[in-house]
Motif scaffolding. Structure first.
Motif, PDB file in Angstrom:
ATOM      1  N   SER A 131      -3.804  16.801   3.857  1.00  0.00           N
ATOM      2  CA  SER A 131      -2.526  15.217   3.038  1.00  0.00           C
ATOM      3  C   SER A 131      -3.370  14.666   2.038  1.00  0.00           C
ATOM      4  N   TYR A 155     -11.376   9.476   6.629  1.00  0.00           N
ATOM      5  CA  TYR A 155     -10.512  10.338   7.229  1.00  0.00           C
ATOM      6  C   TYR A 155     -10.256  11.955   5.483  1.00  0.00           C
ATOM      7  N   SER A 221      -0.574  -1.502  -2.369  1.00  0.00           N
ATOM      8  CA  SER A 221      -1.023   0.054  -2.536  1.00  0.00           C
ATOM      9  C   SER A 221       0.400   0.944  -2.781  1.00  0.00           C
ATOM     10  N   ARG A 284      -9.739  -2.134   3.260  1.00  0.00           N
ATOM     11  CA  ARG A 284     -10.253  -1.325   3.886  1.00  0.00           C
ATOM     12  C   ARG A 284     -11.734  -1.592   2.633  1.00  0.00           C
TER      13      ARG A 284
HETATM   14  O1  G4F Z   1       0.462   3.265   6.799  1.00  0.00           O
HETATM   15  P1  G4F Z   1      -0.604   3.835   6.483  1.00  0.00           P
HETATM   16  O2  G4F Z   1      -2.434   3.051   7.664  1.00  0.00           O
HETATM   17  O3  G4F Z   1      -1.051   4.930   5.725  1.00  0.00           O
HETATM   18  P2  G4F Z   1      -2.172   5.995   4.822  1.00  0.00           P
HETATM   19  O4  G4F Z   1      -3.292   4.911   4.441  1.00  0.00           O
HETATM   20  O5  G4F Z   1      -1.449   5.675   3.781  1.00  0.00           O
HETATM   21  O6  G4F Z   1      -2.349   7.437   5.420  1.00  0.00           O
HETATM   22  C1  G4F Z   1      -0.933   8.015   6.290  1.00  0.00           C
HETATM   23  O7  G4F Z   1      -0.628   9.030   5.221  1.00  0.00           O
HETATM   24  C2  G4F Z   1      -1.591   9.901   4.689  1.00  0.00           C
HETATM   25  C3  G4F Z   1      -1.211  10.987   4.176  1.00  0.00           C
HETATM   26  O8  G4F Z   1      -1.715  10.647   2.299  1.00  0.00           O
HETATM   27  C4  G4F Z   1      -2.070  10.436   6.125  1.00  0.00           C
HETATM   28  F1  G4F Z   1      -2.792  11.387   5.321  1.00  0.00           F
HETATM   29  C5  G4F Z   1      -2.330   9.814   7.455  1.00  0.00           C
HETATM   30  O9  G4F Z   1      -3.129  10.534   8.679  1.00  0.00           O
HETATM   31  C6  G4F Z   1      -1.793   8.731   7.626  1.00  0.00           C
HETATM   32  O10 G4F Z   1      -0.536   9.306   7.913  1.00  0.00           O
HETATM   33  O11 G4F Z   1      -1.332   2.607   4.591  1.00  0.00           O
HETATM   34  C7  G4F Z   1      -0.469   2.772   3.561  1.00  0.00           C
HETATM   35  C8  G4F Z   1      -1.254   1.897   2.941  1.00  0.00           C
HETATM   36  C9  G4F Z   1      -2.370   1.708   3.037  1.00  0.00           C
HETATM   37  O12 G4F Z   1      -2.894   1.508   1.149  1.00  0.00           O
HETATM   38  C10 G4F Z   1      -3.009   0.321   3.176  1.00  0.00           C
HETATM   39  O13 G4F Z   1      -4.085  -0.377   2.698  1.00  0.00           O
HETATM   40  O14 G4F Z   1      -0.831   0.023   3.276  1.00  0.00           O
HETATM   41  C11 G4F Z   1      -1.535  -0.492   3.366  1.00  0.00           C
HETATM   42  N1  G4F Z   1      -1.782  -1.268   4.132  1.00  0.00           N
HETATM   43  C12 G4F Z   1      -1.629  -2.963   4.412  1.00  0.00           C
HETATM   44  N2  G4F Z   1      -1.595  -3.266   5.758  1.00  0.00           N
HETATM   45  C13 G4F Z   1      -2.118  -1.186   5.703  1.00  0.00           C
HETATM   46  C14 G4F Z   1      -1.668  -2.746   5.824  1.00  0.00           C
HETATM   47  N3  G4F Z   1      -1.654  -0.739   6.437  1.00  0.00           N
HETATM   48  C15 G4F Z   1      -1.710  -0.420   7.778  1.00  0.00           C
HETATM   49  N4  G4F Z   1      -2.296   0.397   8.493  1.00  0.00           N
HETATM   50  N5  G4F Z   1      -1.500  -1.805   8.793  1.00  0.00           N
HETATM   51  C16 G4F Z   1      -1.931  -2.643   7.534  1.00  0.00           C
HETATM   52  O15 G4F Z   1      -0.934  -4.202   8.108  1.00  0.00           O
END
Ligand code: G4F
Ligand code: NAP
Length: 344
Positions: A131, A155, A221, A284
């Motif tokens: 990843s 992770y 981000s 986070r």
């Molecule tokens: O969608 P995310 O949770 O994905 P993240 O953390 O990038 O991880 C995904 O991609 C990785 C590859 O780089 C994989 F390895 C992993 O398994 C997964 O598929 O979050 C993306 C971004 C982060 O910066 C997070 O802080 O979105 C931001 N975010 C803002 N609000 C949020 C939220 N993420 C989530 N899940 N939920 C929110 O409400």
């Protein structure tokens, strides 16, 4: 004889698209699923074939990547030509709540698979789902296969361990083992606990008056977001090469969560600022602020190109969530899992 593939995490987002790709190419596909208290095969139900019928080419087996005796037995029984190891605790935020469990599944799970292969005496080709989260606090931009890892989450740290174990089994035992360093990839089959699908699902609900607000964390981000259908093709291409190697798979474009919001809400004529609020629960302890991949090696050596753009991805996900909701409202499909299989 058909080529035999074994997929861990077959009922996940990537597992479902990879299964489609392999069945289209006449593979015999075996997948490991966990026993759960509710049905968890919604993403692959449309591919299910009765294993007792002649011509069936998809076979599911109960197993778990924390259960090494089970993995060893399955490796011996199935004797696959190719193993795609996709199973993991894949949610970065959750890994802060469950660091030990994430290390056990996302990290040690890979070692258990590699050991099960070594113990079986067979020599299947091996794909490890590495990843871009391994780059963490990025040391250079864009990130390539040579960029040092600097993980920012349990992770990410578990994936770095799994990456190096894959390299070690290649060097130490001559395994045909490759790491795909995949940047974020999404689809209508993405779990709604990841930010893209959380947004597109909310857009569909807000448009119908079923939701007032969308609570999110870090909007600044930036991610290099592609479509999962394009990315499983890269996995398969890596495994087909004469020599194993490690490849970055990315679009080469980066967009903030805020930009994703603009595209998704504008697509249905709404202003995201009227609906989105920040909830610190979704922040986070440490986040990865910027990911941008350079997939030149994959382009040159694998001939891989993404076919779908960022705009295609956002609109496809919003449209799929709107259709899903319409079907649910009209009572045609009922549970979301059935609708996901129609629109994925
Ligand atoms: O969608 P995310 O949770 O994905 P993240 O953390 O990038 O991880 C995904 O991609 C990785 C590859 O780089 C994989 F390895 C992993 O398994 C997964 O598929 O979050 C993306 C971004 C982060 O910066 C997070 O802080 O979105 C931001 N975010 C803002 N609000 C949020 C939220 N993420 C989530 N899940 N939920 C929110 O409400
Ligand atoms: P996903 O939708 O979360 O799927 C994960 C799969 O792993 C599910 O089938 C899940 O089964 C299975 N699993 C979890 N723990 C398990 C265990 N203990 N034993 C057996 N199976 C278990 O993830 P994805 O998006 O398809 O990603 C596939 C792989 O690529 C993961 O390893 C992920 O970390 C990695 N990756 C993803 C991205 C991305 O942007 N999507 C980017 C880079 C790397 P249940 O359905 O039973 O939970």
């Amino acid at each position: 004889m058909a080529t035999k593939a074994l997929i861990t995490g077959i009922n996940g987002q990537d597992g479902s698209y990879l299964t489609e790709l392999l069945l289209e190419q006449d593979y015999e596909v075996h997948g490991i699923i966990r026993r759960a208290s509710t049905f968890n095969t919604g993403r692959i139900n449309h591919l299910y074939q009765d294993p007792h019928e002649s011509g069936a080419r998809l076979f599911l087996h109960y197993g778990d990547i924390t259960d090494s005796t089970n993995l060893g037995r399955l490796l011996n029984e199935i004797a696959p030509d190719e193993v795609y190891h996709l199973a993991a605790q894949s949610h970065v935020r959750v890994s802060f709540d469950q660091p030990e469990y994430t290390g056990d599944t996302t990290g040690l799970g890979t070692t258990r698979m590699l050991e099960a292969i070594r113990g079986s005496g067979a020599k299947p080709r091996f794909y490890q789902a590495s990843s871009s989260e391994m780059f963490g606090a990025v040391r250079e931009t864009p990130q390539t296969e040579l960029t040092p890892f600097c993980p920012q989450s349990p992770y990410g740290a578990a994936k770095v361990y799994a990456y190096w174990m894959t390299v070690n089994y290649r060097d130490a035992y001559g395994f045909h083992a490759s790491n795909g360093i995949l940047f974020n990839h999404e689809s209508p089959r993405r779990d709604p606990r990841f930010v893209t699908r959380k947004i597109t699902r909310a857009v569909a609900h807000i448009r119908e008056g079923l939701q007032d607000k969308l609570y999110l964390g870090n909007l600044d981000s930036k991610r290099d977001w592609g479509h999962a259908q394009d990315y499983v093709r890269a996995m398969w291409l890596m495994v087909q090469q004469d020599e194993p190697d490690d490849y970055v798979v990315a679009t080469g474009e980066t967009h903030s969560v805020r930009e994703f919001l603009v595209h998704a809400f504008t697509h249905v004529g709404l202003n995201w600022e009227d609906y989105v609020e920040i909830d610190p629960r979704y922040l986070r302890p440490t986040d990865v602020n910027l990911l941008l991949g350079d997939a030149s090696k994959a382009r040159e050596k694998l001939g891989w190109e993404p076919e779908l753009t960022f705009a295609d991805l956002v609109t496809a996900m919003v449209d799929a969530d709107i259709r899903l909701l319409e079907e649910q409202k009209s009572g045609i499909l009922g549970p979301e899992s059935r609708a996901v299989r129609e629109f994925g």
